[in-house]
Design an enzyme around this catalytic site. Structure first.
Site, PDB file in Angstrom:
ATOM      1  N   ASP A   8       0.838  -1.242   0.007  1.00 53.29           N
ATOM      2  CA  ASP A   8       0.013   0.075  -0.039  1.00 53.29           C
ATOM      3  C   ASP A   8       0.981   1.152   0.009  1.00 53.29           C
ATOM      4  OD1 ASP A   8       0.769   0.265   2.638  1.00 53.29           O
ATOM      5  OD2 ASP A   8      -0.849   0.416   3.435  1.00 53.29           O
ATOM      6  N   CYS A  65       3.114  -3.208   4.001  1.00 59.37           N
ATOM      7  CA  CYS A  65       2.436  -2.078   4.456  1.00 59.37           C
ATOM      8  C   CYS A  65       2.836  -1.318   5.598  1.00 59.37           C
ATOM      9  CB  CYS A  65       0.951  -2.453   4.742  1.00 59.37           C
ATOM     10  SG  CYS A  65       0.509  -3.583   6.130  1.00 59.37           S
ATOM     11  N   THR A  67       2.665  -2.014   9.017  1.00 59.98           N
ATOM     12  CA  THR A  67       3.082  -2.796   9.683  1.00 59.98           C
ATOM     13  C   THR A  67       3.433  -4.307   9.362  1.00 59.98           C
ATOM     14  OG1 THR A  67       0.919  -3.349  10.362  1.00 59.98           O
ATOM     15  CG2 THR A  67       1.979  -1.682  11.823  1.00 59.98           C
ATOM     16  N   HIS A  98       8.355 -24.917   9.391  1.00 55.10           N
ATOM     17  CA  HIS A  98       7.328 -25.320   9.823  1.00 55.10           C
ATOM     18  C   HIS A  98       5.943 -25.146   9.329  1.00 55.10           C
ATOM     19  CE1 HIS A  98       9.850 -25.790  13.871  1.00 55.10           C
ATOM     20  NE2 HIS A  98      10.332 -26.162  13.087  1.00 55.10           N
ATOM     21  N   HIS A 133       5.143 -31.726  10.282  1.00 52.36           N
ATOM     22  CA  HIS A 133       4.751 -30.434  10.140  1.00 52.36           C
ATOM     23  C   HIS A 133       3.583 -30.561   8.994  1.00 52.36           C
ATOM     24  CE1 HIS A 133       7.417 -28.492  12.855  1.00 52.36           C
ATOM     25  NE2 HIS A 133       8.475 -28.880  12.016  1.00 52.36           N
TER      26      HIS A 133
HETATM   27  C1  RB5 Z   1      -1.966   2.484   6.556  1.00 56.34           C
HETATM   28  O1  RB5 Z   1      -2.094   3.664   7.308  1.00 56.34           O
HETATM   29  C2  RB5 Z   1      -1.779   1.383   7.435  1.00 56.34           C
HETATM   30  O2  RB5 Z   1      -3.152   1.054   8.240  1.00 56.34           O
HETATM   31  C3  RB5 Z   1      -1.480   0.217   6.571  1.00 56.34           C
HETATM   32  O3  RB5 Z   1      -0.062   0.290   5.908  1.00 56.34           O
HETATM   33  C4  RB5 Z   1      -0.984  -1.199   7.618  1.00 56.34           C
HETATM   34  O4  RB5 Z   1      -0.149  -1.112   8.346  1.00 56.34           O
HETATM   35  C5  RB5 Z   1      -2.285  -2.003   8.082  1.00 56.34           C
HETATM   36  O5  RB5 Z   1      -2.002  -2.923   8.707  1.00 56.34           O
END
Ligand code: RB5
Length: 145
Positions: A8, A65, A67, A98, A133
């Protein structure tokens, strides 16, 4: 090895750099977007990579993204996908050994590009151990029925 990649807006810069890193390492990279850092919704791009991997059009998927968490949640809704959100090289190895993970999701905001390169490298080059596994992976697949 064919690898599909997407992000993203929060993961865009690292996605661009990771795509180039993978090409330099000899991978056949399918970049499923976006093409700019304009704000987008991560599930759209998780879906594109997950469906590509599930269809067998690429061996592995890489999603970035902010996180990596939202990408993992979305990708794991696609049957046949085992996506793992990874911030640690040892976990990258373990999720291949695994869990036979086929998509790795990364943080573009909290993990450096250099560490993400090491994570992706470990992920792509670690084989599934099979054995005890394999039955557990089958039980994950059974949850899709
Ligand atoms: C975007 O602001 C953020 O929410 C997205 O990149 C991501 O971290 C969502 O899990």
């Amino acid at each position: 090895m064919r690898v599909s990649i997407a992000s993203d807006h929060a993961g865009f810069e690292q996605k661009q750099r990771l795509a180039q890193y993978l090409r330099d390492e000899g991978a056949d990279v399918i970049d499923l977007g976006p093409t700019t850092d304009d704000r987008v919704d991560y599930p759209d791009f998780a879906r594109a990579v997950a469906e590509n991997v599930a269809a067998g059009d690429s061996r592995f998927g890489v999603l970035v993204c902010g996180t990596g968490i939202g990408m993992a949640m979305a990708a794991n809704k696609v049957p046949g996908i085992r996506a793992a959100n990874i911030m640690d090289i040892r976990f990258a190895e373990l999720t291949r050994q695994h869990n036979d993970a086929n998509v790795v999701t990364l943080s573009g905001r909290f993990v450096t590009f250099e560490d993400n390169c090491r994570i992706v490298n470990a992920f792509l080059n670690t084989p599934f151990e099979g054995g005890r596994h394999a039955g557990r992976i089958q039980k994950i697949s059974d949850l899709e029925k």
